[in-house]
Design an enzyme around this catalytic site. Structure first.
Site, PDB file in Angstrom:
ATOM      1  N   CYS A 284       1.156   6.007  -4.849  1.00  0.00           N
ATOM      2  CA  CYS A 284       0.333   5.093  -5.505  1.00  0.00           C
ATOM      3  C   CYS A 284      -0.145   5.712  -6.940  1.00  0.00           C
ATOM      4  O   CYS A 284      -0.814   6.580  -6.997  1.00  0.00           O
ATOM      5  CB  CYS A 284      -0.921   4.680  -4.727  1.00  0.00           C
TER       6      CYS A 284
ATOM      7  N   CYS B 257      -3.747   4.477  -8.619  1.00  0.00           N
ATOM      8  CA  CYS B 257      -4.971   4.897  -7.903  1.00  0.00           C
ATOM      9  C   CYS B 257      -4.657   5.649  -6.480  1.00  0.00           C
ATOM     10  O   CYS B 257      -4.034   6.469  -6.781  1.00  0.00           O
ATOM     11  CB  CYS B 257      -5.550   3.672  -7.392  1.00  0.00           C
ATOM     12  N   SER B 258      -4.908   5.058  -5.388  1.00  0.00           N
ATOM     13  CA  SER B 258      -4.856   6.080  -4.312  1.00  0.00           C
ATOM     14  C   SER B 258      -4.592   5.124  -2.935  1.00  0.00           C
ATOM     15  O   SER B 258      -4.995   5.193  -1.902  1.00  0.00           O
ATOM     16  CB  SER B 258      -5.767   7.053  -3.957  1.00  0.00           C
ATOM     17  N   CYS B 259      -3.807   3.879  -3.420  1.00  0.00           N
ATOM     18  CA  CYS B 259      -3.800   2.822  -2.125  1.00  0.00           C
ATOM     19  C   CYS B 259      -2.979   3.473  -0.983  1.00  0.00           C
ATOM     20  O   CYS B 259      -2.138   4.120  -1.363  1.00  0.00           O
ATOM     21  CB  CYS B 259      -3.267   1.595  -2.891  1.00  0.00           C
TER      22      CYS B 259
END
Length: 211
Positions: A115, A118-120
């Site tokens: 991702c 972000c950090s999906c």
């Protein structure tokens, strides 16, 4: 000779993209600090709980999905056509996993999940994301130099293997279905699931090899 890798993206994240804590994360950190200082919680116990969700409970769900896909061609086809529904049929659905896509590794193609903004991450099948998944270095280099990143994880792929990089978003999360290891024809789903690591379902490892 084909291109070294492909990057699939469709960004429409609905949350902040900087690397600072969100308001909620900052509050949680502050509360944890106060509770530790007052002796009300043991930080080692908190770490143990987080470790359990990162490496045990969550990834076991995804491993069961992979094992069923290996064992059941009908389920594998369903997973390819509608991963969200197929995964939900096993009871693994919910927040951060509402819309899923399964990408299948083959002899010629290896898939890697990242991702970039972000950090999906698909919590429903993989639990909490590892620290390195959220790190800016991984998020940027996985797209620019996926082969080099994989090598740093100890996964050296043949030069002829195509690497596809899938960029998760707030709307769509990915699950890598690794190749089934050779010599596993006689194993049941439980035994097969034991061969599947969290990292193999992100794409930084292969099934059957400790990550």
């Amino acid at each position: 000779m084909h291109d070294d890798h492909e990057h699939h993206q469709g960004h429409s994240h609905d949350h902040g993209h900087d690397n600072r804590y969100t308001d909620m994360q900052a509050r949680v950190r502050a509360l944890e600090t106060v509770l530790v200082e007052k002796g009300l919680i043991d930080p080692k116990a908190v770490d143990a709980i987080v470790e359990t969700y990162e490496t045990k409970i969550g990834p076991k769900n995804g491993a069961r999905v992979v094992a069923k896909a290996w064992s059941d061609p009908v389920f594998a086809d369903w997973l390819k056509a509608d991963a969200t529904a197929a995964i939900a049929s096993l009871g693994y659905a919910g927040r951060q996993g509402e819309h899923m896509r399964a990408v299948f590794n083959t002899v010629d193609t290896h898939n890697l999940i990242v991702c970039t903004l972000c950090s999906c991450y698909p919590w429903a099948v993989l639990g909490l994301p590892p620290t390195w998944y959220k790190a800016p270095a991984y998020r940027s280099r996985a797209v620019i130099d996926p082969r080099g990143v994989l090598a740093e994880f100890g996964l050296a792929l043949p030069q002829e293997t195509k690497i596809r990089v899938w960029d998760s978003t707030a709307e769509l999360r990915y699950l890598v279905i690794p190749e089934r290891p050779d010599g596993t024809d006689g194993l049941d789903e439980q035994a097969l699931a034991a061969l599947v690591s969290r990292d193999a379902m992100i794409g930084t490892a292969i099934a059957g090899v400790p990550s």
